[in-house]
Design a protein around this motif. Structure first.
Motif, PDB file in Angstrom:
ATOM      1  N   ALA A 188      15.914  -2.542   5.218  1.00  0.00           N
ATOM      2  CA  ALA A 188      16.140  -3.880   5.768  1.00  0.00           C
ATOM      3  C   ALA A 188      16.124  -4.937   4.669  1.00  0.00           C
ATOM      4  N   THR A 189      15.169  -4.828   3.759  1.00  0.00           N
ATOM      5  CA  THR A 189      15.084  -5.785   2.651  1.00  0.00           C
ATOM      6  C   THR A 189      16.294  -5.672   1.730  1.00  0.00           C
ATOM      7  N   GLY A 190      16.666  -4.432   1.411  1.00  0.00           N
ATOM      8  CA  GLY A 190      17.789  -4.224   0.515  1.00  0.00           C
ATOM      9  C   GLY A 190      19.106  -4.713   1.088  1.00  0.00           C
ATOM     10  N   CYS A 191      19.226  -4.697   2.408  1.00  0.00           N
ATOM     11  CA  CYS A 191      20.469  -5.134   3.061  1.00  0.00           C
ATOM     12  C   CYS A 191      20.362  -6.550   3.627  1.00  0.00           C
ATOM     13  N   ARG A 192      19.211  -7.193   3.391  1.00  0.00           N
ATOM     14  CA  ARG A 192      18.989  -8.587   3.801  1.00  0.00           C
ATOM     15  C   ARG A 192      19.171  -8.793   5.306  1.00  0.00           C
ATOM     16  N   VAL A 193      18.568  -7.875   6.081  1.00  0.00           N
ATOM     17  CA  VAL A 193      18.566  -8.020   7.530  1.00  0.00           C
ATOM     18  C   VAL A 193      17.149  -7.792   8.036  1.00  0.00           C
ATOM     19  N   SER A 194      16.879  -8.246   9.245  1.00  0.00           N
ATOM     20  CA  SER A 194      15.571  -7.999   9.850  1.00  0.00           C
ATOM     21  C   SER A 194      15.515  -6.565  10.364  1.00  0.00           C
ATOM     22  N   ARG A 195      14.313  -6.077  10.591  1.00  0.00           N
ATOM     23  CA  ARG A 195      14.162  -4.722  11.160  1.00  0.00           C
ATOM     24  C   ARG A 195      14.846  -4.633  12.513  1.00  0.00           C
ATOM     25  N   ARG A 196      14.705  -5.694  13.298  1.00  0.00           N
ATOM     26  CA  ARG A 196      15.319  -5.692  14.628  1.00  0.00           C
ATOM     27  C   ARG A 196      16.833  -5.571  14.527  1.00  0.00           C
ATOM     28  N   THR A 197      17.427  -6.332  13.612  1.00  0.00           N
ATOM     29  CA  THR A 197      18.872  -6.253  13.409  1.00  0.00           C
ATOM     30  C   THR A 197      19.266  -4.881  12.893  1.00  0.00           C
ATOM     31  N   LEU A 198      18.470  -4.354  11.987  1.00  0.00           N
ATOM     32  CA  LEU A 198      18.764  -3.033  11.426  1.00  0.00           C
ATOM     33  C   LEU A 198      18.816  -1.980  12.518  1.00  0.00           C
ATOM     34  N   PRO A 204      34.362 -14.354  10.368  1.00  0.00           N
ATOM     35  CA  PRO A 204      34.540 -13.180  11.236  1.00  0.00           C
ATOM     36  C   PRO A 204      33.664 -13.290  12.473  1.00  0.00           C
ATOM     37  N   GLY A 205      34.133 -12.706  13.576  1.00  0.00           N
ATOM     38  CA  GLY A 205      33.334 -12.676  14.798  1.00  0.00           C
ATOM     39  C   GLY A 205      32.107 -11.800  14.615  1.00  0.00           C
ATOM     40  N   ARG A 206      31.248 -11.829  15.595  1.00  0.00           N
ATOM     41  CA  ARG A 206      29.994 -11.085  15.486  1.00  0.00           C
ATOM     42  C   ARG A 206      30.245  -9.586  15.293  1.00  0.00           C
ATOM     43  N   ALA A 207      31.164  -9.022  16.089  1.00  0.00           N
ATOM     44  CA  ALA A 207      31.422  -7.585  15.981  1.00  0.00           C
ATOM     45  C   ALA A 207      31.959  -7.230  14.603  1.00  0.00           C
ATOM     46  N   GLN A 208      32.840  -8.076  14.056  1.00  0.00           N
ATOM     47  CA  GLN A 208      33.402  -7.807  12.736  1.00  0.00           C
ATOM     48  C   GLN A 208      32.337  -7.925  11.654  1.00  0.00           C
ATOM     49  N   ALA A 209      31.537  -8.996  11.726  1.00  0.00           N
ATOM     50  CA  ALA A 209      30.490  -9.199  10.724  1.00  0.00           C
ATOM     51  C   ALA A 209      29.484  -8.053  10.761  1.00  0.00           C
ATOM     52  N   GLU A 210      29.135  -7.606  11.958  1.00  0.00           N
ATOM     53  CA  GLU A 210      28.171  -6.519  12.074  1.00  0.00           C
ATOM     54  C   GLU A 210      28.765  -5.198  11.588  1.00  0.00           C
ATOM     55  N   ALA A 211      30.080  -5.028  11.733  1.00  0.00           N
ATOM     56  CA  ALA A 211      30.711  -3.809  11.207  1.00  0.00           C
ATOM     57  C   ALA A 211      30.552  -3.736   9.699  1.00  0.00           C
ATOM     58  N   VAL A 212      30.726  -4.877   9.019  1.00  0.00           N
ATOM     59  CA  VAL A 212      30.557  -4.902   7.564  1.00  0.00           C
ATOM     60  C   VAL A 212      29.104  -4.646   7.190  1.00  0.00           C
ATOM     61  N   THR A 213      28.181  -5.329   7.877  1.00  0.00           N
ATOM     62  CA  THR A 213      26.757  -5.160   7.565  1.00  0.00           C
ATOM     63  C   THR A 213      26.303  -3.734   7.842  1.00  0.00           C
ATOM     64  N   ARG A 214      26.779  -3.158   8.931  1.00  0.00           N
ATOM     65  CA  ARG A 214      26.416  -1.772   9.255  1.00  0.00           C
ATOM     66  C   ARG A 214      26.871  -0.832   8.150  1.00  0.00           C
ATOM     67  N   GLN A 215      28.074  -1.056   7.639  1.00  0.00           N
ATOM     68  CA  GLN A 215      28.555  -0.193   6.570  1.00  0.00           C
ATOM     69  C   GLN A 215      27.749  -0.387   5.299  1.00  0.00           C
ATOM     70  N   GLN A 216      27.311  -1.617   5.046  1.00  0.00           N
ATOM     71  CA  GLN A 216      26.460  -1.870   3.884  1.00  0.00           C
ATOM     72  C   GLN A 216      25.128  -1.144   4.027  1.00  0.00           C
ATOM     73  N   VAL A 217      24.607  -1.082   5.253  1.00  0.00           N
ATOM     74  CA  VAL A 217      23.365  -0.337   5.502  1.00  0.00           C
ATOM     75  C   VAL A 217      23.584   1.145   5.202  1.00  0.00           C
ATOM     76  N   LEU A 218      24.674   1.709   5.708  1.00  0.00           N
ATOM     77  CA  LEU A 218      24.944   3.127   5.476  1.00  0.00           C
ATOM     78  C   LEU A 218      25.169   3.419   3.998  1.00  0.00           C
ATOM     79  N   ASP A 219      25.852   2.502   3.303  1.00  0.00           N
ATOM     80  CA  ASP A 219      26.037   2.668   1.860  1.00  0.00           C
ATOM     81  C   ASP A 219      24.702   2.647   1.135  1.00  0.00           C
ATOM     82  N   PHE A 220      23.807   1.751   1.554  1.00  0.00           N
ATOM     83  CA  PHE A 220      22.484   1.659   0.930  1.00  0.00           C
ATOM     84  C   PHE A 220      21.717   2.972   1.121  1.00  0.00           C
ATOM     85  N   VAL A 221      21.784   3.512   2.331  1.00  0.00           N
ATOM     86  CA  VAL A 221      21.082   4.768   2.615  1.00  0.00           C
ATOM     87  C   VAL A 221      21.667   5.903   1.767  1.00  0.00           C
TER      88      VAL A 221
END
Length: 324
Positions: free
Chosen positions: A238-248, A206-223
């Motif tokens: 950030a740890t639970g979603c396996r992303v850096s703070r900056r990415t988060l 997936p392209g960057r925008a698509q991949a980030e859409a999935v990761t963003r939703q995983q962050v919201l699900d985690f919250v």
């Protein structure tokens, strides 16, 4: 296996057995696409279905007894429009033959259907799934591929991507009952999620925008899953979603007030629910159950959000006058 308020078919109750499958075909055709349906188990047939149409995106949630579903060429020949359908199994299992692929679907698995091609689908027991239907040309344009390259009959195995999409679109379907405008906005945003899943199913990155859409939703699900933990922090998310703070921070920079405001809103809504229900006896217990670290913090945040103290809100809610 029950969805409160869903249109229902039951061969032992609301609809007589000879008519149950005819009516079920009618419901599925309206929510999904035209098909023929027949039973696969000797037990009385029962099913519940609901759907919501947001223009380009339609969502259906189904819980049903074992049956066989087929889309024949005669259905295709008289179709006025065609779609790509992403279907996520939430419970049970099914076998599918579509576009030259034969696959077994289990919970979390997501399969894609192209309604220009025949479909053979069978479950031998109760099954629950969620479907997302998008115009075929919209998916072709989104992926930038020839129509023949659509991921028809291809599966993303049971795992986080399928459940992430299911959670998101089920939330959209639930929101539609109370706030259709907000649900429509979410549904449109979900096209990126569906596009990412279709790209993965097609064997592409997936392209960057698509991949980030999935990761963003995983962050919201985690919250949403952890907001009642007073120790929830940016570092833990950030740890639970396996992303850096900056990415988060980049993923959620469009949230009104940021992550902290989202967590506070979720905690206040939980507290409102508990106070209105009256099942938790003390204000301190409501604060703890809602994720607030201290009772003092609870009073401050709750009053800022509602204009009332928790005690005042409880009294008004019991009298039937609290704002929804």
């Amino acid at each position: 296996m029950a969805f409160e308020g869903f249109p229902e078919v039951c061969s032992t109750g609301q609809i007589a057995a000879p008519d149950a499958f005819g009516y079920w075909e009618h419901l599925v055709t309206g929510a999904l696409t035209e098909v023929a349906i027949a039973p696969t188990v000797p037990r009385p047939f029962a099913g519940r279905i609901r759907s919501a149409d947001f223009g380009e995106v339609a969502i259906g949630t189904v819980a049903v007894e074992g049956h066989e579903l087929r889309r024949h060429r005669r259905h295709i020949a008289r179709a006025g429009e065609f779609h790509v359908i992403g279907s996520v199994v939430l419970g049970g299992s099914a076998q599918v033959e579509h576009a030259g692929h034969r696959v077994e679907l289990t919970p979390g698995a997501m399969v894609f259907y192209d309604t220009t091609q025949p479909i053979s689908w069978r479950s031998d027991g109760p099954i629950e799934d969620l479907t997302i239907r998008v115009p075929r040309q919209r998916v072709v344009d989104f992926l930038g591929v020839r129509a023949e390259a659509l991921p028809a009959g291809r599966v993303i195995g049971g795992g986080e991507v399928g459940f992430t999409l299911a959670r998101f679109f089920r939330r959209v379907a639930d929101l539609h009952a109370t706030d259709p405008a907000a649900a429509a906005v979410l549904a449109a945003a979900g096209i990126d999620l569906l596009g990412a899943a279709a790209t993965i199913a097609a064997g592409r990155e997936p392209g960057r925008a698509q991949a980030e859409a999935v990761t963003r939703q995983q962050v919201l699900d985690f919250v949403h899953a952890h907001f009642t933990d007073p120790g929830l922090s940016v570092e833990r998310i950030a740890t639970g979603c396996r992303v850096s703070r900056r990415t988060l921070y980049r993923l959620v920079d469009d949230l009104d007030g940021g992550l902290g405001a989202l967590v506070r809103r979720l905690r206040v809504e939980r507290a409102r629910t508990l106070l209105a229900a009256g099942e938790v006896s003390s204000i301190a217990a409501v604060a703890t159950a809602s994720g607030f670290g201290t009772e003092r913090q609870f009073y401050r945040v709750f009053r800022a959000a509602t204009g009332m103290t928790p005690g005042e809100y409880r009294i008004v809610a019991r009298d039937g006058g609290a704002a929804a």
